[in-house]
Design an enzyme around this catalytic site. Structure first.
Site, short mmCIF file in Angstrom:
data_model
loop_
_atom_site.label_atom_id
_atom_site.label_comp_id
_atom_site.label_asym_id
_atom_site.label_seq_id
_atom_site.Cartn_x
_atom_site.Cartn_y
_atom_site.Cartn_z
N ASP A 1 -4.21 -1.28 5.59
CA ASP A 1 -5.11 -1.85 4.57
C ASP A 1 -5.20 -3.32 4.44
O ASP A 1 -4.29 -3.83 5.06
CB ASP A 1 -4.60 -1.25 3.25
CG ASP A 1 -5.10 0.26 3.01
OD1 ASP A 1 -5.78 0.68 3.81
OD2 ASP A 1 -4.30 1.06 2.27
N LYS B 1 -9.44 -2.15 1.98
CA LYS B 1 -10.57 -2.14 0.85
C LYS B 1 -10.22 -3.33 -0.04
O LYS B 1 -9.07 -3.58 -0.47
CB LYS B 1 -10.51 -1.00 0.38
CG LYS B 1 -10.93 0.34 1.38
CD LYS B 1 -10.91 1.57 0.23
CE LYS B 1 -11.51 2.79 1.24
NZ LYS B 1 -11.75 4.03 0.60
N MET C 1 -4.59 -3.84 -10.43
CA MET C 1 -6.05 -3.79 -10.25
C MET C 1 -6.78 -4.09 -11.57
O MET C 1 -7.79 -3.66 -11.59
CB MET C 1 -6.72 -2.51 -9.65
CG MET C 1 -6.27 -2.28 -8.05
SD MET C 1 -6.81 -0.72 -7.61
CE MET C 1 -5.36 0.33 -8.26
#
Length: 532
Positions: free
Chosen positions: A38, A60, A169
């Protein structure tokens, strides 16, 4: 004959620093045939895999192009069905916002064997590294971990009643998070901490209250961040101190008085950028880390086979003709013996040949092949070899496997002057990597590096080539490096530093990595005395 079955390991990478990787995760990386990783996986972890491991970046990141999840699933299954040992490396812990469900379902559909290996989630690691305990007998008897990727679907009424929130996030939605919590009864004066790039040299922490945190973070890219909301944030003022006032926080026990166990180590608090060869041993970095430093590795050399093996193969076929074999680097040792074995020979082919090496590390590499050097010069530089050679060189035939281009010519010139017949053959090639690890780039741009170490002239040359790609003007490079200690392993490296960087801060007295380590420790100690 049945084809060997592959296996997929869904591995948690932890918060970033390789020091926080689990022992099992490290061992799996060391044996991986395919690595699928990742965006938030630290560049240093990618150096743990074998040189021939296939690396696939499927990261991502919000607002940037990313690999679709269906394509990731296909890649994992495809390489497993080819009989490969696949490591699917995920930031933090695979089962905490790691999107493992779709990948596991795809593996199950095709009958692929898999195993999930836990990692330390940033939800737990980031608060700890900021000195914030998520539980406390008085201030926090529970905490909740949530993602604010889609804040509109969260039950803010329920969340606002919890004592401590850990939000992942949530950087882009910070204003909305604050608005929702205040709207549902949370006080404007509630403490909040924002921890960016937790567990890396770029870690930054902002602490404030709900009503003024936005003022502190105007214009700051809050990604990746962990947000902690609750009164336990205020404990960080005490738990990061060298001593704790029990009058101020009576329930914080004296066990926290040594919160930083490494504070006595000589390199504590220093961030060191280590330039080295890609894929080679990290022992130097490991030693600096053990001495308390935060180490960022920036590979500035890639060691690859030469453009042609013809010269070395012909020399190996005629080894009996040579009096001496000279090896000046570990790369020269490894590539020479790899080619010797590839030609169907072994160390017996060197029965009549004496071996001279430059440096203890080169000698140690030779020991791996059960050979002792016949001569090591007293100073660990090539120039010292000719000055102290143990016999007359007149009419001696010398084989010198070396880097294909860019090496120093002084050794060959001096040997020839002394009457030796020297055959130079290309054993390997060194070149500049294509890119800079993101961790090194950010550290240089943010000026968080204290020391840069250089162990060869080529590392200096390629370092300058690489940083010219992230700084558009020479003045920007000068500004970025002006406060940094430039540490050189020896005179020739120092000469290149002066030519390309304009200065050298320290030079090792002994021209080895151990000598360079001691020079760095001495400089840090003297700097501390100067500032006291």
């Amino acid at each position: 004959m049945n084809k060997q079955k592959g296996k997929v390991y869904l591995v948690g990478a932890g918060p970033g620093n390789v020091a926080y990787l689990t022992v099992k995760a490290y061992s799996l990386l060391a044996k991986a045939e395919v690595l699928i990783y990742d965006a938030l996986v630290d560049e240093q972890l990618l150096q743990c895999v074998p040189p021939d491991c296939l690396r696939l970046d499927v990261g991502k990141r919000g607002g940037k192009p990313s690999t679709p999840q269906t394509e990731i699933n296909q890649l994992i299954v495809q390489h497993c069905l080819q009989g490969k040992q696949v490591v699917r490396l995920k930031s933090g812990d695979p089962f905490i916002f790691g999107r493992c469900t779709a990948e596991i379902q795809a593996l199950q559909e095709f009958g692929c064997e898999f195993e999930v290996v836990p990692g330390i989630s940033s939800a737990l690691a980031a608060p700890l590294m900021a000195g914030i305990p998520l539980t406390d007998p008085v201030l926090s008897r529970c905490f909740a971990v949530l993602t604010a990727h889609e804040p509109d679907v969260l039950d803010w009424e329920a969340l606002s009643r919890l004592e401590t929130l850990v939000i992942l996030m949530g950087g882009r939605h910070l204003p909305q998070i604050i608005q929702q919590l205040v709207r549902h009864g949370r006080s404007h004066s509630t403490a909040i901490a924002i921890i960016r790039w937790a567990g890396t040299p770029q870690q930054q922490i902002w602490t404030a209250q709900l009503d003024n945190i936005l003022e502190q973070t105007i214009g700051v890219s809050l990604s990746p961040v962990v947000i902690v909301i609750g009164e336990v944030v205020r404990l960080s003022n005490y738990l990061q101190s060298e001593k704790i006032s029990l009058d101020q926080v009576s329930h914080a026990q004296t066990m926290f008085s040594n919160f930083s166990a490494s504070s006595h180590l000589p390199l504590t608090g220093k961030t060191i950028l280590v330039t080295r060869s890609s894929g080679q041993s990290s022992q130097f970095s490991d030693r600096l880390t053990a001495l308390g430093a935060t180490v960022i590795e920036m590979p500035t050399l890639e060691i690859v086979p030469p453009s042609s093996w013809d010269g070395l193969d012909q020399a190996i076929a005629n080894l009996i003709d040579f009096d001496w074999l000279i090896l000046t680097s570990t790369n020269g040792v490894d590539y020479f013996f790899a080619r010797l074995i590839a030609q169907g020979k072994d160390i017996r082919a060197l029965a009549g040949v004496k071996i001279a090496v430059v440096g203890e590390k080169t000698a140690a590499s030779l020991h791996k092949y059960h050979l002792q050097p016949d001569f090591i010069p007293p100073n660990f530089v090539a120039d010292s070899l000719v000055e102290n050679f143990p016999e007359a060189l007149q009419n001696k035939k010398v084989l010198f496997p070396r880097v294909e281009s860019g090496g120093r010519e002084v050794l060959v010139k001096e040997l020839t002057t002394q009457g030796a017949e020297v055959l130079e053959v290309a054993a390997y090639q060194s070149r500049c990597p294509d890119s800079i690890p993101e961790s090194a780039k950010l550290a240089l741009q943010n000026r968080t590096v204290d020391i840069i170490t250089f162990a060869s002239s080529k590392t200096v040359k390629f370092f300058c080539q690489l940083i010219s790609e992230i700084f558009s003007h020479n003045s920007d490079i000068t500004y970025a490096l002006e406060q940094i200690c430039i540490a050189s392993i020896g005179p020739q490296t120092s000469k290149t530093c002066h030519a390309l960087l304009g200065r050298v801060t320290i030079e090792a007295e002994e021209y080895t990595l151990d000598g360079l380590t001691q020079a760095v420790i001495k400089w840090v100690k003297n700097s501390q005395i100067t500032h006291e």
